[in-house]
Scaffold this active site. Structure first.
Site, PDB file in Angstrom:
ATOM      1  N   LYS A 295       7.613  15.565   1.295  1.00  0.00           N
ATOM      2  CA  LYS A 295       7.164  14.985   0.039  1.00  0.00           C
ATOM      3  C   LYS A 295       7.099  15.679  -1.007  1.00  0.00           C
ATOM      4  O   LYS A 295       6.833  17.105  -0.691  1.00  0.00           O
ATOM      5  CB  LYS A 295       5.731  14.005   0.460  1.00  0.00           C
ATOM      6  CG  LYS A 295       5.557  12.927  -0.683  1.00  0.00           C
ATOM      7  CD  LYS A 295       6.254  11.594  -0.190  1.00  0.00           C
ATOM      8  CE  LYS A 295       6.016  10.704  -1.343  1.00  0.00           C
ATOM      9  NZ  LYS A 295       6.499   9.386  -1.042  1.00  0.00           N
TER      10      LYS A 295
ATOM     11  N   ASP B 155       9.199   7.993  -6.190  1.00  0.00           N
ATOM     12  CA  ASP B 155       7.881   7.464  -5.853  1.00  0.00           C
ATOM     13  C   ASP B 155       7.206   7.163  -7.015  1.00  0.00           C
ATOM     14  O   ASP B 155       7.925   7.006  -8.230  1.00  0.00           O
ATOM     15  CB  ASP B 155       7.131   8.529  -4.850  1.00  0.00           C
ATOM     16  CG  ASP B 155       5.756   8.164  -4.424  1.00  0.00           C
ATOM     17  OD1 ASP B 155       6.057   7.271  -3.070  1.00  0.00           O
ATOM     18  OD2 ASP B 155       4.820   7.946  -4.867  1.00  0.00           O
TER      19      ASP B 155
HETATM   20  P1  NAP Z   1       5.873   2.902  -9.726  1.00  0.00           P
HETATM   21  O1  NAP Z   1       7.042   2.262 -10.031  1.00  0.00           O
HETATM   22  O2  NAP Z   1       5.633   4.202 -10.599  1.00  0.00           O
HETATM   23  O3  NAP Z   1       4.894   2.082  -9.828  1.00  0.00           O
HETATM   24  C1  NAP Z   1       3.744   2.344  -9.391  1.00  0.00           C
HETATM   25  C2  NAP Z   1       2.559   1.162  -9.898  1.00  0.00           C
HETATM   26  O4  NAP Z   1       1.245   1.139  -9.485  1.00  0.00           O
HETATM   27  C3  NAP Z   1       2.445   0.930 -11.271  1.00  0.00           C
HETATM   28  O5  NAP Z   1       2.000  -0.471 -11.433  1.00  0.00           O
HETATM   29  C4  NAP Z   1       1.074   1.417 -11.698  1.00  0.00           C
HETATM   30  O6  NAP Z   1       0.650   1.261 -12.870  1.00  0.00           O
HETATM   31  C5  NAP Z   1       0.225   1.379 -10.481  1.00  0.00           C
HETATM   32  N1  NAP Z   1      -0.745   2.531 -10.181  1.00  0.00           N
HETATM   33  C6  NAP Z   1      -0.567   4.008  -9.801  1.00  0.00           C
HETATM   34  N2  NAP Z   1      -1.454   4.355  -9.967  1.00  0.00           N
HETATM   35  C7  NAP Z   1      -2.519   3.578  -9.957  1.00  0.00           C
HETATM   36  C8  NAP Z   1      -4.006   3.615  -9.912  1.00  0.00           C
HETATM   37  N3  NAP Z   1      -4.603   4.911  -9.728  1.00  0.00           N
HETATM   38  N4  NAP Z   1      -4.677   2.420 -10.017  1.00  0.00           N
HETATM   39  C9  NAP Z   1      -4.082   1.233 -10.237  1.00  0.00           C
HETATM   40  N5  NAP Z   1      -2.820   1.115 -10.398  1.00  0.00           N
HETATM   41  C10 NAP Z   1      -1.991   2.263 -10.290  1.00  0.00           C
HETATM   42  O7  NAP Z   1       5.874   3.474  -8.302  1.00  0.00           O
HETATM   43  P2  NAP Z   1       6.348   2.650  -6.750  1.00  0.00           P
HETATM   44  O8  NAP Z   1       7.553   3.563  -6.385  1.00  0.00           O
HETATM   45  O9  NAP Z   1       6.429   1.213  -6.865  1.00  0.00           O
HETATM   46  O10 NAP Z   1       5.167   3.175  -5.855  1.00  0.00           O
HETATM   47  C11 NAP Z   1       4.156   2.189  -5.446  1.00  0.00           C
HETATM   48  C12 NAP Z   1       3.572   2.704  -4.153  1.00  0.00           C
HETATM   49  O11 NAP Z   1       4.602   2.435  -3.252  1.00  0.00           O
HETATM   50  C13 NAP Z   1       3.293   4.093  -3.822  1.00  0.00           C
HETATM   51  O12 NAP Z   1       2.018   4.070  -2.981  1.00  0.00           O
HETATM   52  C14 NAP Z   1       4.418   4.612  -3.339  1.00  0.00           C
HETATM   53  O13 NAP Z   1       4.014   6.057  -2.637  1.00  0.00           O
HETATM   54  C15 NAP Z   1       4.731   3.715  -2.292  1.00  0.00           C
HETATM   55  N6  NAP Z   1       5.899   3.562  -1.747  1.00  0.00           N
HETATM   56  C16 NAP Z   1       7.232   3.904  -2.939  1.00  0.00           C
HETATM   57  C17 NAP Z   1       8.614   3.675  -2.238  1.00  0.00           C
HETATM   58  C18 NAP Z   1       9.807   3.586  -3.299  1.00  0.00           C
HETATM   59  O14 NAP Z   1      10.620   3.387  -2.673  1.00  0.00           O
HETATM   60  N7  NAP Z   1       9.487   3.900  -4.407  1.00  0.00           N
HETATM   61  C19 NAP Z   1       8.631   3.783  -0.941  1.00  0.00           C
HETATM   62  C20 NAP Z   1       7.543   3.695   0.086  1.00  0.00           C
HETATM   63  C21 NAP Z   1       6.316   3.595  -0.483  1.00  0.00           C
HETATM   64  P3  NAP Z   1       0.747   2.115 -14.208  1.00  0.00           P
HETATM   65  O15 NAP Z   1       2.015   2.045 -14.413  1.00  0.00           O
HETATM   66  O16 NAP Z   1      -0.338   1.734 -15.210  1.00  0.00           O
HETATM   67  O17 NAP Z   1       0.176   3.670 -13.624  1.00  0.00           O
END
Ligand code: NAP
Length: 447
Positions: free
Chosen positions: A128, A168
């Protein structure tokens, strides 16, 4: 939960060696808590030092990222890549750009990734990376300059047989594009397999964008099937409104459920009639706006600035935002309001006491390392397509994703039964993932 004396000793070493990295300690402890019965059955793992070896990253790379904003001011951020374990294949795992990023966050994510990747059954190790850079409010040109500078430092450490980063939090196809472009320029090679999450015209896979959210819902669907239930008619709360959350919403809608609440870091919205996918996509993916704007445009919806999305009554909760977003208060609210299933789209969104509360109250619970593995699994499918210079249809890729999620569910459930904890997906996921990595490490010798 108590650890056996030997595992406690291993855990104490991790805490001593990695001071101040609370999220990493939490992730390690959660896995070790499941491993007592495995170690009792397979003492050779102890002899070969598998636990201390699996808890220590193979390599930790920390670098400086200088970049210039539109006004010409120079900023300095910190970049990370933790190459955790490559017993099963090249390191694989996303890059996170968020101001909260530090080594402890990257290590927790990298550690989780080892077991998640193992659960997919695919040939990928765990890693990561990321940066404490905050993409919010930056222009496209600023994002591009940051990504280029980040890749200039990272490029010497990655490659399609070495380490394959993806997106991510804060890293989507725009950022992957800028980084891939810079990698191509620096190396003079069109090495498609060096990054995943690419755009469809330049080596990306269909269904990769959707994969994590869809996969989480597929996993939850398998859990529901065990009690002859489905998403049909269920009220669902999805936290976050980023990549994972949006495609979880889409799949819940397709399966007949209704998503009544979603959030971002400024608050949450409630729309009892069901959150409109197209409007949310336009707001978040095109205009990069705030979730409050959804409520402004929809009289039937309301925005809550201070408060907890978990107070919204639901049958199913899909935390898809960030780590430790469901604490004990959130868990109690969900339980009180009749929620019966929680599946983690995000990584480690539930605190250990929240997970214990779910177990004590009969709430079915799927940990992220199993439920959100669809993203990385589809990244591995993207690598397969890149290696064979092929491009599959959406339907075929989604079908593969679905089969993979059904397989992960089966593996977790059967392992939980084998180890005397039927339906405990935490135990099932930790043990099934661990066994695959540990056996590969044993086979490869002490290296
Ligand atoms: P993303 O597109 O950047 O979206 C993240 C979302 O979570 C946004 O709505 C953001 O709001 C919110 N957020 C982030 N930090 C926050 C906090 N401290 N408090 C409240 N809301 C918060 O990211 P993503 O890819 O969807 O990832 C979301 C989660 O899934 C993460 O834990 C990531 O590690 C996990 N994940 C992602 C993938 C993937 O393929 N993308 C795969 C496996 C796991 P703001 O815009 O206001 O910050």
């Amino acid at each position: 939960m108590e650890l056996t004396p030997a595992l406690q000793e291993d855990f104490d070493t991790v805490v001593r060696r990695n001071p101040g990295e609370a999220e990493f300690h939490q992730a390690v402890r959660e896995v070790l808590e499941s491993l007592g019965p495995v170690i009792a059955k397979r003492p050779e793992y102890v002899e070969m030092g598998i636990i201390p070896r699996i808890c220590e990253p193979n390599k930790q790379i920390i670098f400086k990222v200088n970049w210039q904003d539109d006004a010409g001011r120079v900023h300095t951020n910190r970049g990370f890549r933790v190459q955790f374990n490559s017993a099963l294949g090249p390191y694989k795992g996303g890059l996170r750009f968020h101001p909260s990023v530090y080594l402890g966050i990257i290590k927790f994510l990298g550690f989780e990734q080892i077991f998640k990747n193992a659960l997919t059954g695919m040939p990928i190790g765990g890693g990561k990376g990321g940066s404490d850079f905050d993409p919010k409010g930056k222009s496209d040109n600023e994002i591009m300059r940051f990504c280029q500078s980040f890749m200039t430092e990272l490029s010497g450490h990655i490659g399609h047989d070495i380490d394959v980063p993806a997106g991510d939090i804060g890293v989507g196809s725009r950022e992957i594009g800028f980084m891939f472009g810079q990698y191509k320029k620096l190396t003079g090679r069109y090495e498609s397999g060096v990054l995943t999450g690419k755009g469809l015209d330049w080596g990306g896979s269909r269904a990769r964008t959707e994969a994590t959210g869809y996969g989480t819902v597929f996993f939850a669907e398998e859990m529901l099937k065990l009690s002859k239930e489905s998403f049909e008619g269920k009220k669902v709360v999805v936290s976050g409104s980023g990549n994972v959350a949006i495609y979880a919403l889409e799949k819940v809608n397709k399966l007949g459920g209704t998503v009544v609440a979603m959030s971002d870091s400024s608050g949450y919205i409630v729309d009892e009639g069901g959150i409109d996918l197209e409007q949310l996509q336009d707001l978040k993916e095109v205009r990069r706006g705030r979730i409050s704007e959804y409520a402004e445009a929809n009289p039937g919806a309301r925005f809550v600035e201070d408060g907890m999305i978990w107070d919204v009554p639901c049958d199913i909760a899909l935390p898809c935002a960030t780590q430790n977003e469901i604490n004990i208060g959130g868990a109690r609210a969900l339980i009180k309001n009749g929620c019966t299933l929680v599946a983690e789209g995000a990584n480690m969104p539930s605190t250990p006491d929240a997970i214990r509360a779910f177990a004590a109250n009969g709430v079915r619970f799927a940990p992220g390392k199993a439920a959100n593995a669809g993203g990385v699994a589809t990244s591995a499918l993207e690598m397969q397509q890149n290696a064979s210079r092929d491009s599959w249809s959406f339907e075929h890729t989604e079908e593969r994703l679905h089969d993979i999620m059904v397989g992960i569910h089966e593996r977790c459930y059967e392992t939980s039964e084998e180890y005397g904890a039927p339906g405990d997906y935490v135990v099932g996921a930790n043990i099934a993932g661990f066994l695959r990595v540990a056996d590969a490490m044993m086979a490869l010798g002490v290296i």
